[in-house]
Write a protein that holds these residues in place. Structure first.
Motif, PDB file in Angstrom:
ATOM      1  N   TYR A 176      35.087  43.207  37.869  1.00  0.00           N
ATOM      2  CA  TYR A 176      36.527  42.953  37.939  1.00  0.00           C
ATOM      3  C   TYR A 176      37.083  43.257  39.329  1.00  0.00           C
ATOM      4  N   VAL A 177      36.642  44.381  39.901  1.00  0.00           N
ATOM      5  CA  VAL A 177      37.202  44.835  41.170  1.00  0.00           C
ATOM      6  C   VAL A 177      36.592  44.105  42.363  1.00  0.00           C
ATOM      7  N   ARG A 178      35.276  43.840  42.323  1.00  0.00           N
ATOM      8  CA  ARG A 178      34.559  43.382  43.521  1.00  0.00           C
ATOM      9  C   ARG A 178      34.340  41.873  43.609  1.00  0.00           C
ATOM     10  N   VAL A 179      34.384  41.151  42.493  1.00  0.00           N
ATOM     11  CA  VAL A 179      33.912  39.764  42.506  1.00  0.00           C
ATOM     12  C   VAL A 179      35.021  38.765  42.794  1.00  0.00           C
ATOM     13  N   HIS A 180      36.243  39.017  42.327  1.00  0.00           N
ATOM     14  CA  HIS A 180      37.309  38.016  42.322  1.00  0.00           C
ATOM     15  C   HIS A 180      37.569  37.395  43.703  1.00  0.00           C
ATOM     16  N   PHE A 181      38.033  38.184  44.650  1.00  0.00           N
ATOM     17  CA  PHE A 181      38.364  37.630  45.969  1.00  0.00           C
ATOM     18  C   PHE A 181      37.128  37.228  46.775  1.00  0.00           C
ATOM     19  N   PRO A 182      36.043  38.010  46.774  1.00  0.00           N
ATOM     20  CA  PRO A 182      34.844  37.528  47.477  1.00  0.00           C
ATOM     21  C   PRO A 182      34.325  36.205  46.934  1.00  0.00           C
ATOM     22  N   ALA A 183      34.413  36.006  45.623  1.00  0.00           N
ATOM     23  CA  ALA A 183      33.914  34.761  45.039  1.00  0.00           C
ATOM     24  C   ALA A 183      34.753  33.576  45.476  1.00  0.00           C
TER      25      ALA A 183
END
Length: 264
Positions: A92-99
């Motif tokens: 939830y914290v790490r994937v959203h914007f990097p993806a």
């Protein structure tokens, strides 16, 4: 003469590379500014907790009237084995914007024809989501009292939010809509549409996993994911009606038309 011709070709090549680099930097700055404005706008929308909790109770009641699965019961069932929690919080914290950033980079450099449409969908969906954040503040399930939710980010970490609502730049009352789910759907659509090979169908798992993560961690309701997906689908439909954003492979279309004319 040959030496001058070679130097001219080299100069033109250097100018082309410089032009491409300048265009890429310009696009990067544009998207960074737009997404930064979206994040700051979410922060400005954080100021009506009473309405946010009122809306949370309304959304909860609407979901039950629609016979949607009870998020708190699902979370309790999942917590019989809590080994998944840390991974879900990290997702939830790490994937959203990097993806979404990696997706934009891939489209811009390797599927350039699709870039204007993808850019328009991202900017349009962010603008629509921001309007909803202002018009309909919504407390997430983890903040809804009386339903037995566990705030898994606080209990297990990592957390994307400040300890208390109103602290930090992240708006905790912006659960509706969920662009975590909406942009995950956009990524899946883009990879399946523009990539090659059977592996691209694996991208369909991304929005499914994202929806389960945001619900089981009690950061969003089912309807948040539905709303985020609906905004992206509406943006995709709207951009499909604009000729300037045509993202079809005209080379393949032209070759197909020529083969049809020869066959006729």
């Amino acid at each position: 003469m040959r030496r001058w011709a070679g130097e001219g070709a080299t100069l033109r090549g250097d100018r082309r590379v410089t032009g491409l680099a300048f265009a890429a930097v310009l696009q990067f700055l544009l998207m960074a500014a737009a997404l930064g404005a979206y994040a700051y706008g979410r922060h400005l929308a954080d100021g009506r907790p009473e309405r946010a909790y009122e809306h949370a109770r309304a959304v909860w009641g609407l979901e039950r009237s629609l016979f949607l699965p009870d998020e708190s019961s699902l979370q309790k069932g999942a917590l019989r084995w809590d080994g998944w929690v840390r991974a879900a919080n990290e997702y939830y914290v790490r994937v959203h914007f990097p993806a979404i950033t990696a997706f934009m980079v891939w489209v811009y450099f390797w599927r350039r024809r699709a870039w204007p449409r993808v850019r328009a969908v991202i900017l349009g969906s962010a603008a629509a989501a921001l309007l909803v954040h202002f018009a309909y503040p919504l407390a997430p399930p983890r903040m809804l009292p009386g339903h037995g939710f566990v705030d898994l980010m606080t209990a297990y970490g990592p957390s994307a939010y400040a300890t208390e609502p109103g602290q930090g730049i992240t708006n905790q009352f912006a659960a509706m809509p969920s662009l975590h789910v909406g942009w995950a759907l956009l990524i899946a659509w883009g990879v399946i549409r523009y990539a090659r090979g059977r592996w691209r169908w694996l991208a369909a798992a991304h929005p499914v996993v994202t929806l389960l993560v945001v619900v089981l961690t009690a950061n969003h309701y089912w309807l948040d994911g539905v709303a985020g997906s609906a905004i992206v689908v509406a943006a995709l439909w709207a951009t499909s009606r604009i000729p300037a954003l045509d993202d079809r492979d005209r080379g393949r279309a032209g070759a197909s038309a020529r083969r049809d004319s020869v066959g006729a």
